[in-house]
Write a protein that holds these residues in place. Sequence first.
Motif, PDB file in Angstrom:
ATOM      1  N   VAL A  85     -67.111  -3.029   2.406  1.00  0.00           N
ATOM      2  CA  VAL A  85     -68.306  -3.867   2.463  1.00  0.00           C
ATOM      3  C   VAL A  85     -68.159  -4.957   1.410  1.00  0.00           C
ATOM      4  CG1 VAL A  85     -70.819  -3.932   2.222  1.00  0.00           C
ATOM      5  CG2 VAL A  85     -69.723  -1.914   3.207  1.00  0.00           C
ATOM      6  N   THR A  86     -68.341  -6.189   1.832  1.00  0.00           N
ATOM      7  CA  THR A  86     -68.278  -7.315   0.901  1.00  0.00           C
ATOM      8  C   THR A  86     -69.576  -8.107   0.987  1.00  0.00           C
ATOM      9  OG1 THR A  86     -67.218  -8.729   2.554  1.00  0.00           O
ATOM     10  CG2 THR A  86     -65.763  -7.517   1.072  1.00  0.00           C
ATOM     11  N   TYR A  87     -69.851  -8.824  -0.085  1.00  0.00           N
ATOM     12  CA  TYR A  87     -71.043  -9.678  -0.105  1.00  0.00           C
ATOM     13  C   TYR A  87     -70.733 -10.938  -0.898  1.00  0.00           C
ATOM     14  CZ  TYR A  87     -71.908  -8.097  -4.899  1.00  0.00           C
ATOM     15  OH  TYR A  87     -71.785  -7.839  -6.242  1.00  0.00           O
ATOM     16  N   THR A  88     -71.488 -11.980  -0.604  1.00  0.00           N
ATOM     17  CA  THR A  88     -71.379 -13.249  -1.309  1.00  0.00           C
ATOM     18  C   THR A  88     -72.764 -13.651  -1.776  1.00  0.00           C
ATOM     19  OG1 THR A  88     -69.558 -13.897   0.131  1.00  0.00           O
ATOM     20  CG2 THR A  88     -70.605 -15.646  -1.138  1.00  0.00           C
ATOM     21  N   VAL A  89     -72.888 -14.068  -3.021  1.00  0.00           N
ATOM     22  CA  VAL A  89     -74.164 -14.493  -3.582  1.00  0.00           C
ATOM     23  C   VAL A  89     -74.322 -15.988  -3.339  1.00  0.00           C
ATOM     24  CG1 VAL A  89     -75.528 -14.724  -5.702  1.00  0.00           C
ATOM     25  CG2 VAL A  89     -74.091 -12.699  -5.358  1.00  0.00           C
ATOM     26  N   GLU A  90     -75.421 -16.349  -2.709  1.00  0.00           N
ATOM     27  CA  GLU A  90     -75.758 -17.757  -2.511  1.00  0.00           C
ATOM     28  C   GLU A  90     -77.051 -18.018  -3.253  1.00  0.00           C
ATOM     29  OE1 GLU A  90     -76.056 -18.257   1.684  1.00  0.00           O
ATOM     30  OE2 GLU A  90     -73.934 -17.843   2.023  1.00  0.00           O
ATOM     31  N   ARG A  91     -77.065 -19.014  -4.090  1.00  0.00           N
ATOM     32  CA  ARG A  91     -78.256 -19.321  -4.885  1.00  0.00           C
ATOM     33  C   ARG A  91     -79.094 -20.394  -4.198  1.00  0.00           C
ATOM     34  NH1 ARG A  91     -78.495 -16.533  -9.611  1.00  0.00           N
ATOM     35  NH2 ARG A  91     -76.496 -15.912 -10.438  1.00  0.00           N
ATOM     36  N   ALA A  92     -80.401 -20.217  -4.292  1.00  0.00           N
ATOM     37  CA  ALA A  92     -81.354 -21.209  -3.790  1.00  0.00           C
ATOM     38  C   ALA A  92     -82.472 -21.296  -4.817  1.00  0.00           C
ATOM     39  CB  ALA A  92     -81.904 -20.801  -2.428  1.00  0.00           C
ATOM     40  N   THR A  93     -83.027 -22.476  -4.997  1.00  0.00           N
ATOM     41  CA  THR A  93     -84.080 -22.696  -5.983  1.00  0.00           C
ATOM     42  C   THR A  93     -85.378 -23.048  -5.269  1.00  0.00           C
ATOM     43  OG1 THR A  93     -82.448 -23.492  -7.577  1.00  0.00           O
ATOM     44  CG2 THR A  93     -84.742 -24.069  -7.995  1.00  0.00           C
ATOM     45  N   TYR A  94     -86.455 -22.389  -5.687  1.00  0.00           N
ATOM     46  CA  TYR A  94     -87.782 -22.640  -5.129  1.00  0.00           C
ATOM     47  C   TYR A  94     -88.745 -22.892  -6.278  1.00  0.00           C
ATOM     48  CZ  TYR A  94     -85.946 -20.648  -0.821  1.00  0.00           C
ATOM     49  OH  TYR A  94     -85.208 -20.398   0.298  1.00  0.00           O
ATOM     50  N   LEU A  95     -89.734 -23.723  -6.036  1.00  0.00           N
ATOM     51  CA  LEU A  95     -90.750 -24.026  -7.028  1.00  0.00           C
ATOM     52  C   LEU A  95     -92.114 -23.661  -6.447  1.00  0.00           C
ATOM     53  CD1 LEU A  95     -91.389 -25.384  -9.779  1.00  0.00           C
ATOM     54  CD2 LEU A  95     -91.625 -27.532  -8.526  1.00  0.00           C
ATOM     55  N   GLY A  96     -92.936 -23.028  -7.270  1.00  0.00           N
ATOM     56  CA  GLY A  96     -94.276 -22.669  -6.827  1.00  0.00           C
ATOM     57  C   GLY A  96     -95.163 -22.402  -8.025  1.00  0.00           C
ATOM     58  N   THR A 133     -91.804 -24.243  -2.483  1.00  0.00           N
ATOM     59  CA  THR A 133     -91.119 -25.427  -1.987  1.00  0.00           C
ATOM     60  C   THR A 133     -89.655 -25.290  -2.374  1.00  0.00           C
ATOM     61  OG1 THR A 133     -93.086 -26.782  -2.329  1.00  0.00           O
ATOM     62  CG2 THR A 133     -90.989 -27.944  -2.106  1.00  0.00           C
ATOM     63  N   LYS A 134     -88.772 -25.386  -1.382  1.00  0.00           N
ATOM     64  CA  LYS A 134     -87.345 -25.277  -1.678  1.00  0.00           C
ATOM     65  C   LYS A 134     -86.874 -26.554  -2.358  1.00  0.00           C
ATOM     66  CE  LYS A 134     -82.954 -23.810   0.123  1.00  0.00           C
ATOM     67  NZ  LYS A 134     -82.252 -23.205   1.230  1.00  0.00           N
ATOM     68  N   ILE A 135     -86.135 -26.401  -3.433  1.00  0.00           N
ATOM     69  CA  ILE A 135     -85.604 -27.518  -4.220  1.00  0.00           C
ATOM     70  C   ILE A 135     -84.111 -27.627  -3.910  1.00  0.00           C
ATOM     71  CG2 ILE A 135     -85.302 -28.471  -6.528  1.00  0.00           C
ATOM     72  CD1 ILE A 135     -88.242 -28.100  -5.686  1.00  0.00           C
ATOM     73  N   THR A 136     -83.708 -28.729  -3.303  1.00  0.00           N
ATOM     74  CA  THR A 136     -82.302 -28.875  -2.928  1.00  0.00           C
ATOM     75  C   THR A 136     -81.414 -29.299  -4.096  1.00  0.00           C
ATOM     76  OG1 THR A 136     -82.769 -31.108  -2.148  1.00  0.00           O
ATOM     77  CG2 THR A 136     -82.787 -29.356  -0.500  1.00  0.00           C
ATOM     78  N   HIS A 137     -81.978 -30.005  -5.068  1.00  0.00           N
ATOM     79  CA  HIS A 137     -81.194 -30.442  -6.234  1.00  0.00           C
ATOM     80  C   HIS A 137     -81.936 -30.025  -7.510  1.00  0.00           C
ATOM     81  CE1 HIS A 137     -78.475 -32.741  -3.727  1.00  0.00           C
ATOM     82  NE2 HIS A 137     -79.516 -33.254  -3.120  1.00  0.00           N
ATOM     83  N   PRO A 138     -81.835 -28.763  -7.931  1.00  0.00           N
ATOM     84  CA  PRO A 138     -82.583 -28.324  -9.112  1.00  0.00           C
ATOM     85  C   PRO A 138     -82.180 -29.039 -10.393  1.00  0.00           C
ATOM     86  CG  PRO A 138     -81.076 -26.610  -8.367  1.00  0.00           C
ATOM     87  CD  PRO A 138     -81.052 -27.694  -7.343  1.00  0.00           C
ATOM     88  N   ASP A 139     -80.971 -29.590 -10.443  1.00  0.00           N
ATOM     89  CA  ASP A 139     -80.538 -30.311 -11.638  1.00  0.00           C
ATOM     90  C   ASP A 139     -81.260 -31.649 -11.789  1.00  0.00           C
ATOM     91  OD1 ASP A 139     -79.139 -30.989  -9.278  1.00  0.00           O
ATOM     92  OD2 ASP A 139     -77.527 -31.935 -10.422  1.00  0.00           O
ATOM     93  N   ARG A 140     -81.931 -32.107 -10.736  1.00  0.00           N
ATOM     94  CA  ARG A 140     -82.682 -33.366 -10.794  1.00  0.00           C
ATOM     95  C   ARG A 140     -84.180 -33.132 -11.015  1.00  0.00           C
ATOM     96  NH1 ARG A 140     -80.135 -36.379  -5.538  1.00  0.00           N
ATOM     97  NH2 ARG A 140     -77.969 -36.312  -6.223  1.00  0.00           N
ATOM     98  N   LEU A 141     -84.591 -31.879 -11.137  1.00  0.00           N
ATOM     99  CA  LEU A 141     -86.003 -31.538 -11.272  1.00  0.00           C
ATOM    100  C   LEU A 141     -86.460 -31.758 -12.710  1.00  0.00           C
ATOM    101  CD1 LEU A 141     -88.447 -30.282  -9.793  1.00  0.00           C
ATOM    102  CD2 LEU A 141     -87.632 -28.072 -10.591  1.00  0.00           C
ATOM    103  N   ALA A 142     -87.538 -32.498 -12.878  1.00  0.00           N
ATOM    104  CA  ALA A 142     -88.134 -32.722 -14.199  1.00  0.00           C
ATOM    105  C   ALA A 142     -89.611 -32.349 -14.108  1.00  0.00           C
ATOM    106  CB  ALA A 142     -87.983 -34.177 -14.620  1.00  0.00           C
ATOM    107  N   ILE A 143     -90.027 -31.445 -14.968  1.00  0.00           N
ATOM    108  CA  ILE A 143     -91.416 -30.987 -14.957  1.00  0.00           C
ATOM    109  C   ILE A 143     -92.030 -31.305 -16.311  1.00  0.00           C
ATOM    110  CG2 ILE A 143     -92.929 -28.984 -14.744  1.00  0.00           C
ATOM    111  CD1 ILE A 143     -90.810 -27.758 -12.937  1.00  0.00           C
ATOM    112  N   ASN A 144     -93.175 -31.949 -16.280  1.00  0.00           N
ATOM    113  CA  ASN A 144     -93.841 -32.331 -17.516  1.00  0.00           C
ATOM    114  C   ASN A 144     -95.288 -31.819 -17.488  1.00  0.00           C
ATOM    115  OD1 ASN A 144     -94.347 -33.457 -19.964  1.00  0.00           O
ATOM    116  ND2 ASN A 144     -94.545 -35.560 -19.212  1.00  0.00           N
ATOM    117  N   VAL A 145     -95.415 -30.511 -17.326  1.00  0.00           N
ATOM    118  CA  VAL A 145     -96.722 -29.869 -17.248  1.00  0.00           C
ATOM    119  C   VAL A 145     -96.705 -28.677 -18.195  1.00  0.00           C
ATOM    120  CG1 VAL A 145     -98.326 -28.649 -15.726  1.00  0.00           C
ATOM    121  CG2 VAL A 145     -97.013 -30.570 -14.853  1.00  0.00           C
ATOM    122  N   ALA A 146     -97.775 -28.495 -18.918  1.00  0.00           N
ATOM    123  CA  ALA A 146     -97.846 -27.321 -19.796  1.00  0.00           C
ATOM    124  C   ALA A 146     -97.913 -26.076 -18.935  1.00  0.00           C
ATOM    125  CB  ALA A 146     -99.082 -27.408 -20.686  1.00  0.00           C
TER     126      ALA A 146
END
Length: 172
Positions: A85-96, A133-146
Amino acid sequence: MASQVHIKDAPLNIQLREDKSLPLICSDGVTPYDLVAEFKAAWDSGALSYEPDKEHAFPVEGTLLLAGLRPSGEVQLCETKSIKVTYTVERATYLGQLKPLDYRGLIDHLDNQNFLPSYLAMEFPPLESDTWTKITHPDRLAINVAGFFITAEDARISTAQYENLNFRYLGP
């Protein structure tokens, strides 16, 4: 997750379970072996690698039997020679935004009355809900909220590779 099973007896008609898993039975010949539950338990305990985009092996220990039907219609339990049995980890980023069920902490009077949590109880809705909300480019995400940011990891097993699956005899 992908699996490969080597059995000694053929031909057999293998009927997948409703959850699209292989009909594996423990060596006692009665107890179903739940490969997905075993994988989840190993994942949750941290025993498996989380490294993305690389094929990893999931060790299946012990002797297992595979339930199949002979051409005569007779149920046959075949001892598996090996299960890979083999598996592959795929990462996805979501914001909520999530509301805590319960929380405790301190108010920092020296830093704009910021809240410093000591305990947070959260309920994470399914990723399919409209909370995320799925984030396709998490490296471009900027959050400025406390607020506070929490990350989580979850194992999701795709059964798509088991659909229309043909088993073949691999020989002794």
